[in-house]
Every structure is written in structure tokens, then in C-alpha cells.
Design a protein around this motif. Sequence first.
Motif, PDB file in Angstrom:
ATOM      1  N   ALA A 494       0.823  -1.204   0.000  1.00 54.27           N
ATOM      2  CA  ALA A 494       0.000   0.000   0.000  1.00 54.27           C
ATOM      3  C   ALA A 494       0.856   1.253   0.000  1.00 54.27           C
ATOM      4  O   ALA A 494       0.452   2.283  -0.542  1.00 54.27           O
ATOM      5  CB  ALA A 494      -0.926  -0.001   1.225  1.00 54.27           C
ATOM      6  N   PHE A 495       2.036   1.180   0.591  1.00 50.81           N
ATOM      7  CA  PHE A 495       2.874   2.375   0.668  1.00 50.81           C
ATOM      8  C   PHE A 495       3.768   2.525  -0.562  1.00 50.81           C
ATOM      9  O   PHE A 495       3.902   3.615  -1.118  1.00 50.81           O
ATOM     10  CB  PHE A 495       3.743   2.317   1.928  1.00 50.81           C
ATOM     11  CG  PHE A 495       4.393   3.628   2.269  1.00 50.81           C
ATOM     12  CD1 PHE A 495       3.705   4.579   2.994  1.00 50.81           C
ATOM     13  CD2 PHE A 495       5.677   3.922   1.846  1.00 50.81           C
ATOM     14  CE1 PHE A 495       4.281   5.798   3.301  1.00 50.81           C
ATOM     15  CE2 PHE A 495       6.263   5.135   2.149  1.00 50.81           C
ATOM     16  CZ  PHE A 495       5.558   6.070   2.875  1.00 50.81           C
ATOM     17  N   LEU A 496       4.388   1.436  -1.004  1.00 47.89           N
ATOM     18  CA  LEU A 496       5.340   1.520  -2.106  1.00 47.89           C
ATOM     19  C   LEU A 496       4.752   1.121  -3.454  1.00 47.89           C
ATOM     20  O   LEU A 496       5.410   1.287  -4.482  1.00 47.89           O
ATOM     21  CB  LEU A 496       6.554   0.618  -1.820  1.00 47.89           C
ATOM     22  CG  LEU A 496       7.397   0.974  -0.590  1.00 47.89           C
ATOM     23  CD1 LEU A 496       8.512  -0.048  -0.415  1.00 47.89           C
ATOM     24  CD2 LEU A 496       7.981   2.363  -0.719  1.00 47.89           C
ATOM     25  N   GLY A 497       3.535   0.627  -3.454  1.00 50.85           N
ATOM     26  CA  GLY A 497       3.000   0.065  -4.685  1.00 50.85           C
ATOM     27  C   GLY A 497       2.677   1.074  -5.762  1.00 50.85           C
ATOM     28  O   GLY A 497       2.462   0.694  -6.913  1.00 50.85           O
ATOM     29  N   TYR A 498       2.638   2.367  -5.427  1.00 48.92           N
ATOM     30  CA  TYR A 498       2.265   3.376  -6.412  1.00 48.92           C
ATOM     31  C   TYR A 498       3.403   4.360  -6.648  1.00 48.92           C
ATOM     32  O   TYR A 498       3.178   5.541  -6.862  1.00 48.92           O
ATOM     33  CB  TYR A 498       1.000   4.106  -5.942  1.00 48.92           C
ATOM     34  CG  TYR A 498      -0.145   3.153  -5.674  1.00 48.92           C
ATOM     35  CD1 TYR A 498      -0.890   2.620  -6.716  1.00 48.92           C
ATOM     36  CD2 TYR A 498      -0.444   2.766  -4.381  1.00 48.92           C
ATOM     37  CE1 TYR A 498      -1.923   1.732  -6.482  1.00 48.92           C
ATOM     38  CE2 TYR A 498      -1.471   1.871  -4.131  1.00 48.92           C
ATOM     39  CZ  TYR A 498      -2.213   1.361  -5.183  1.00 48.92           C
ATOM     40  OH  TYR A 498      -3.230   0.479  -4.945  1.00 48.92           O
ATOM     41  N   MET A 499       4.633   3.859  -6.579  1.00 45.26           N
ATOM     42  CA  MET A 499       5.826   4.680  -6.825  1.00 45.26           C
ATOM     43  C   MET A 499       6.673   4.005  -7.899  1.00 45.26           C
ATOM     44  O   MET A 499       7.761   3.497  -7.637  1.00 45.26           O
ATOM     45  CB  MET A 499       6.647   4.845  -5.541  1.00 45.26           C
ATOM     46  CG  MET A 499       5.885   5.440  -4.384  1.00 45.26           C
ATOM     47  SD  MET A 499       6.902   5.518  -2.887  1.00 45.26           S
ATOM     48  CE  MET A 499       5.696   6.115  -1.695  1.00 45.26           C
ATOM     49  N   PRO A 500       6.216   3.971  -9.130  1.00 44.80           N
ATOM     50  CA  PRO A 500       6.932   3.212 -10.167  1.00 44.80           C
ATOM     51  C   PRO A 500       8.298   3.781 -10.518  1.00 44.80           C
ATOM     52  O   PRO A 500       9.127   3.066 -11.065  1.00 44.80           O
ATOM     53  CB  PRO A 500       5.980   3.282 -11.367  1.00 44.80           C
ATOM     54  CG  PRO A 500       5.187   4.531 -11.136  1.00 44.80           C
ATOM     55  CD  PRO A 500       5.008   4.623  -9.663  1.00 44.80           C
ATOM     56  N   ALA A 501       8.544   5.070 -10.234  1.00 46.37           N
ATOM     57  CA  ALA A 501       9.826   5.681 -10.618  1.00 46.37           C
ATOM     58  C   ALA A 501      10.812   5.750  -9.462  1.00 46.37           C
ATOM     59  O   ALA A 501      11.880   6.351  -9.604  1.00 46.37           O
ATOM     60  CB  ALA A 501       9.587   7.093 -11.170  1.00 46.37           C
ATOM     61  N   CYS A 544       8.307  -0.836  -7.254  1.00 48.64           N
ATOM     62  CA  CYS A 544       9.522  -0.017  -7.373  1.00 48.64           C
ATOM     63  C   CYS A 544      10.552  -0.679  -8.288  1.00 48.64           C
ATOM     64  O   CYS A 544      11.682  -0.967  -7.880  1.00 48.64           O
ATOM     65  CB  CYS A 544      10.138   0.250  -6.003  1.00 48.64           C
ATOM     66  SG  CYS A 544       9.000   0.918  -4.787  1.00 48.64           S
ATOM     67  N   PRO A 545      10.213  -0.939  -9.559  1.00 51.12           N
ATOM     68  CA  PRO A 545      11.146  -1.658 -10.440  1.00 51.12           C
ATOM     69  C   PRO A 545      12.400  -0.867 -10.779  1.00 51.12           C
ATOM     70  O   PRO A 545      13.372  -1.460 -11.241  1.00 51.12           O
ATOM     71  CB  PRO A 545      10.300  -1.924 -11.690  1.00 51.12           C
ATOM     72  CG  PRO A 545       9.268  -0.847 -11.677  1.00 51.12           C
ATOM     73  CD  PRO A 545       8.957  -0.596 -10.245  1.00 51.12           C
ATOM     74  N   ARG A 546      12.392   0.444 -10.569  1.00 50.49           N
ATOM     75  CA  ARG A 546      13.584   1.228 -10.887  1.00 50.49           C
ATOM     76  C   ARG A 546      14.473   1.473  -9.673  1.00 50.49           C
ATOM     77  O   ARG A 546      15.410   2.263  -9.735  1.00 50.49           O
ATOM     78  CB  ARG A 546      13.171   2.573 -11.482  1.00 50.49           C
ATOM     79  CG  ARG A 546      12.513   2.449 -12.847  1.00 50.49           C
ATOM     80  CD  ARG A 546      12.192   3.802 -13.433  1.00 50.49           C
ATOM     81  NE  ARG A 546      11.619   3.700 -14.761  1.00 50.49           N
ATOM     82  CZ  ARG A 546      11.216   4.736 -15.478  1.00 50.49           C
ATOM     83  NH1 ARG A 546      11.316   5.955 -14.975  1.00 50.49           N
ATOM     84  NH2 ARG A 546      10.711   4.567 -16.681  1.00 50.49           N
ATOM     85  N   LEU A 547      14.193   0.813  -8.580  1.00 49.42           N
ATOM     86  CA  LEU A 547      14.960   1.010  -7.352  1.00 49.42           C
ATOM     87  C   LEU A 547      16.418   0.636  -7.567  1.00 49.42           C
ATOM     88  O   LEU A 547      16.732  -0.469  -8.019  1.00 49.42           O
ATOM     89  CB  LEU A 547      14.353   0.174  -6.227  1.00 49.42           C
ATOM     90  CG  LEU A 547      14.929   0.409  -4.834  1.00 49.42           C
ATOM     91  CD1 LEU A 547      14.665   1.835  -4.370  1.00 49.42           C
ATOM     92  CD2 LEU A 547      14.357  -0.601  -3.840  1.00 49.42           C
ATOM     93  N   GLU A 548      17.316   1.566  -7.224  1.00 45.60           N
ATOM     94  CA  GLU A 548      18.755   1.358  -7.407  1.00 45.60           C
ATOM     95  C   GLU A 548      19.543   1.484  -6.115  1.00 45.60           C
ATOM     96  O   GLU A 548      20.637   0.933  -6.019  1.00 45.60           O
ATOM     97  CB  GLU A 548      19.309   2.370  -8.415  1.00 45.60           C
ATOM     98  CG  GLU A 548      18.712   2.290  -9.797  1.00 45.60           C
ATOM     99  CD  GLU A 548      19.215   3.386 -10.710  1.00 45.60           C
ATOM    100  OE1 GLU A 548      19.034   3.278 -11.936  1.00 45.60           O
ATOM    101  OE2 GLU A 548      19.800   4.371 -10.184  1.00 45.60           O
TER     102      GLU A 548
END
Length: 670
Positions: A494-501, A544-548
Motif C-alpha cells: 500500500a505504501f510503495l506500490g504506487y511509486m513506479p519511478a 519499485c522496479p527502478r529502485l537502485e
Amino acid sequence: MSTRIALINAEAAKFNAQIENLRVREDEFKKLIDGMQKLKDSIGAEKLELETKLRSLEAERPPVNWLPPELLGDIFLAVVDQEDSETGSTAKPTSRHPTIALSHVCERWRSVALSTPRLWSRISCEGAEPMGDMQRTFVRRSCTAPLDVEYRSLSMVPASMESRHVVEIFEDLSDHLARVRSISFECCGAEAVQAVVKILSTHNIGLRSLSLSITTPRPSFRGTPSLLERGTAREPDDINQAEPRLSDLKSLKLGEVPLFSLPNRLFVNITNLVLSYTPRPFVVLYERHVYQLKMSTLCQFLELTPLLEDFTMSNTVPRFDVFLNEDDMAINPDISTRPRVRLPHLKRLEWSYPYPGEIHWFVTFFDFPALEKLDIWTEEPPARRVTDWHISGHHDDWISHASAKRGRSLLSSLRDLSLQCAGENSLHSFRKFEVPFLQRLEITNADVRTRTGGKPFPSLPRLESILRDPRLLYLTHITLSHFDISPEHGRGEAFLGYMPALRSLSLDSCTGVRKLMESLQRKGVGTLGSSPDDPKGRPLVKMCPRLEAISLWGCEDVNISDVRAVVMARNVRVDEEKELNRSGQVVSESRRMIKPLRATRRRQGRDQAGMNLTPAGMADTKTTSKGALSTANIVYLRLNGCVGISREDALALGQLGVMDIVYDGRGVDS
């Protein structure tokens, strides 16, 4: 008789001959000695020259002495600036002053220091000795460099003496006022401030920076009624008489000094403004000789600063004595109203310590079309407010009525939002703001009781209870500090699911981190398309697929297996992952999907109207969502104070493609 005289003459002639002979020999020895002395002097001079060359050669051994004088002078300036920023730029004893210390290291450094006028341009004084020999030496050695004049009063100095010291400082600098670039005065009483105001009002000083503050809590202006009278709000006709051509002032800091004490001509070119006015309790609001910062005065003051870019209110909450024209105040026609203040160039707003309910109320008094950074440090309101400190006489139902009428605030230019709060409930006040293009978010629990162990960490709220719209499609950096991430199923999604970038995740002293790490491990269905370099393709991740980058400070409930699982889920190819699984390492997989939020009616209306709110240089929402399918590698890890992670295990993650690993703090091997 004659015979005796002849004998005497003969003896005298004999002695004269001997004396002459000795004189000749003496002259010869003198010539010889002079020649030897000349030879000795020449040898001594040659020796001295060689010794000087040898010392110069020895001095070149340290690499710092290879630097040219200009670069060495710049280094000296950086050292002095750093020393002043760390210890305070007040007067220091001669032996400890950084400029004096640098000039006494060696002959070359002294020569460089004396030939660098900017090194001597900071004139610092204290109340006990406003201008001494050292300060005068600094003024002389500064040549034509711009001067920075600083003064800090001592608490034991009487008000009359403090005022006289301030006057003496400007008298000593009377021939150099044209060179004064900045003034910073911390005075105990209003009398000294009045002396500074008089100088600034009667002299056309080309100031770039001015800091003027009164250090006494709740100062009285009984002896300086002119400051208090000038500190009241001006009439509109008087405000329009500002003269921008006469002011070079860019930075202004006022502490407990009435806003309009200074000439209006100084305000029009300000780009940086810092205000510090401790809120007054109700019992002193109507004292005649106490200054109150009112909202009406603040609005009129900010109308004089059309170029303002950076605005800070430190421990300052104005007394709200005015409403907007658009507020329906028919309930009380005696309440004054005013239009909004437009600040077209304001980029950064920092404010401490308002109550949560006052944030939206304050912001709606202004129009911030260019606001990029908002930093708010809230204070938890008391359980029962017997008397309001800031409204004073207006009822809460009026405020609630007007605040509801103003509705939500759209901050379309906001990129950076920092929230420091003293509890979970304080975060709900930000739901009246829409931040569609937010890129950085920092949420900090500032409750001292939780940091000292006297109270457990509050539970991290769902994002939709903090912001009006939790879909932060452009968010790249998020930092959470001193929160408990609830083990409730789906809270991480719920917290991180809507932060795709999202590219950087930082957690500071949080609990329940393992649940969040499990959410970052979860995979989507299928794999990314293969390529010649990667024929098996890469797995998809759900969030968060772009998490680096991941940074963990003091997260004691996380261990190395949690971190390794996240890295493997994002850095390891499908075929390599199967090989690792056969070797005994298990990667958590889940097929729970994220249900997208339904678009709000307001957003649907904007889309149907064709309004393009996408900022310049940034991909639109559809492109961002599609691009989020590209799973990025975890390339940066910082682990500090995580007791479940050892140094060896952390560094071993480099074998999984993590290129930059910073390990600092106690671990299981410490």
C-alpha cells in the motif's frame, strides 16, 4: 747644555724612526685584516644565501607548498569559512583566530596570507571590546576587499553601553562603509538595534546581506517606541513608495525585530528571507511594549519582496488576525480581509513549528506558482487549548468554516517535500495538498519520547491518509525516519506500490523493516524480453522496479538474508536464480497484484479538459508507467547500525552486482 739637547734629539729621531716603522707595519696588518674581513663577509654572505636556498628547497618537500600562491590563498579562505561555520563567526582570541594562525605557520604562508585581502575582510566584535587592535589590523589588511561586519553582544553589558559600542563600531568603519557587504548583529536589547537602524536609514550602504536580531526572549520596546511604531503594518499607499534602485540587499534575517523598522527600499530585491519570532502567549498579546508578528503585517511585508526565492520561518507562527477576501465572513463583518499575496519566484519554504491545522490555513494566503521545496516541522497541539496563542479572539469554527471553503491546494511545481511531525495524527493535515509531480519525499517522526525509548514508534500511515492522491508517479527518492512499518498484510504494497519511478529508499531507525523488504522481493508474472546479451531475460518485480539504492540506518530487525533476497530478486537473471535456488537459496515469490486506484473526479475533469500538467523535461504519466517495467539493478547499499548484518556479509553482496557498498556501524561481528 747643547750636548744634552743633541743627545735628546738623537734619541727622539731614533724613536720616531721606530714609530714610523711600526705605523707602516700597522697599516700593512690593517690592510691584511680588512682583506680577511672582506673575505669573511663574502663567505658569510655566500653561506647565508646557500642556507636560504636550502630552507626554500626543504620547504618544497611538503606537497602543499607546490601550490601556486593564488590557489593556496583560496584554500586559506575555505579553511577560515569552515572554521567560522563550525565554531561561530564571533570574535576569537588572537592566538586562536584561524586567519592569525595561518599567517604564523611559516614565511611563505604569511606572505600569501598578507597578500590575500579577502582573508582579513571578516570583522568580528563582541560587546566587551567592540573594536580592538586586532579588528583595526584586519580592516587595514583587507585593503579594498568587501567587509563582513559581525557583532555579538554579551548578556552582562548594560543596554546603554551596548548601544554605545554599536555606534563606535560604525564610527571606526566610517571611512570604509562603502566596502561593507554584510552586517550581522546579535544584540541583547532594542536600543542597540535602534542604533543600527539609524545608520542604515541615514547611509546608503551597498549591503548584500543583513542579519539583525534581539537575543533577549520577549524583548521590550519601552525605550524605543519609534521601532515599535515603525514596526506596524503600513498603509497601501506607503508600501508603493519602495525604491528598488537604491537597494542591493539580497539576504535578510530578522529575529524579534519589528518587520517595518528598516526602510522599505531595502526589501524589494531580497531573494532570501529568514524570520524568527517566538509566538507570544495570550497574556502578553496586548502589552503595549511587546511586538507581535501578525499575519496582516507579514502579508504586507511580503508584498514588498516580489523577487523572494527562499523563505524560512524559524520557530515562528504569526498571529492570524486577517482572513481572505474570498472567505465568507458574514458571521462577523468586523473581521478584516485581504487578497492573496503572489510570490512568483518563491522556490523554497521552510517553517517551524506550526500546529498541523495551521499549515493549510497559512499556505492559502499566498500564491506560489514556482514553489519547488516545502520543509515543514510541525508541533503537536495540546490536548486542550484553553486560550489560542495565534488566533486570539477568533473562534475555531470561523477558521474551520473558512478553511473548508478554500478547499484543496494544488502545488504543481513542488518537487521536494519534507515533513517532520510529532505523531501520526500530524500527517493527516497534508491531505489538503495535491503534489502530482513530487520527486523527493521525507517523512520524519520528531517526537522526542520515541527517540529516547519512552514511547514506541508510531505506525506509518497509509500514503492515501497523508496525501490527497498517493499515486506519486514521478517520485524518485523517499526517506522514512523513526516509524514502525505495520506488519499488517499488504501495508508495504500500500505504501510503495504506487511509486513506479522510485530509485532511492532510505530508512532511518525504523522497525518492521522486514515486511517492507519482503514487499520489495515480490515478483511479477513473466520476465522481461530477452536480448542477445541476456537470452534468458530478467524477472519482473511487483513494486519499485527502478529502485537502485537502499540505505538502512539503525534498522535492528533486518538481517542479511532480507537484504540479499531483495538484491537477488533484482540483480540476478532467471537462469542464474534457478541455479542459486538449486544450491539451497530460496527467493520469495508472490502473485498478489496491486489494484490501481480509481482516478478522482477532479483528475478526470482535468484529463477531459486536456490540461497538461506534465513538467518540462519529464516524461508523461503513461510513459513513466510503461517504463517502470524495466527492472533496475541494486547498485548502492548503505548499512549503518544494523545489528543483524556483519561487514563480511554486506561486502559479499558485491558478488551479486552491487557496485557501491558502504558499511558503517555495529553488526553481528562488532
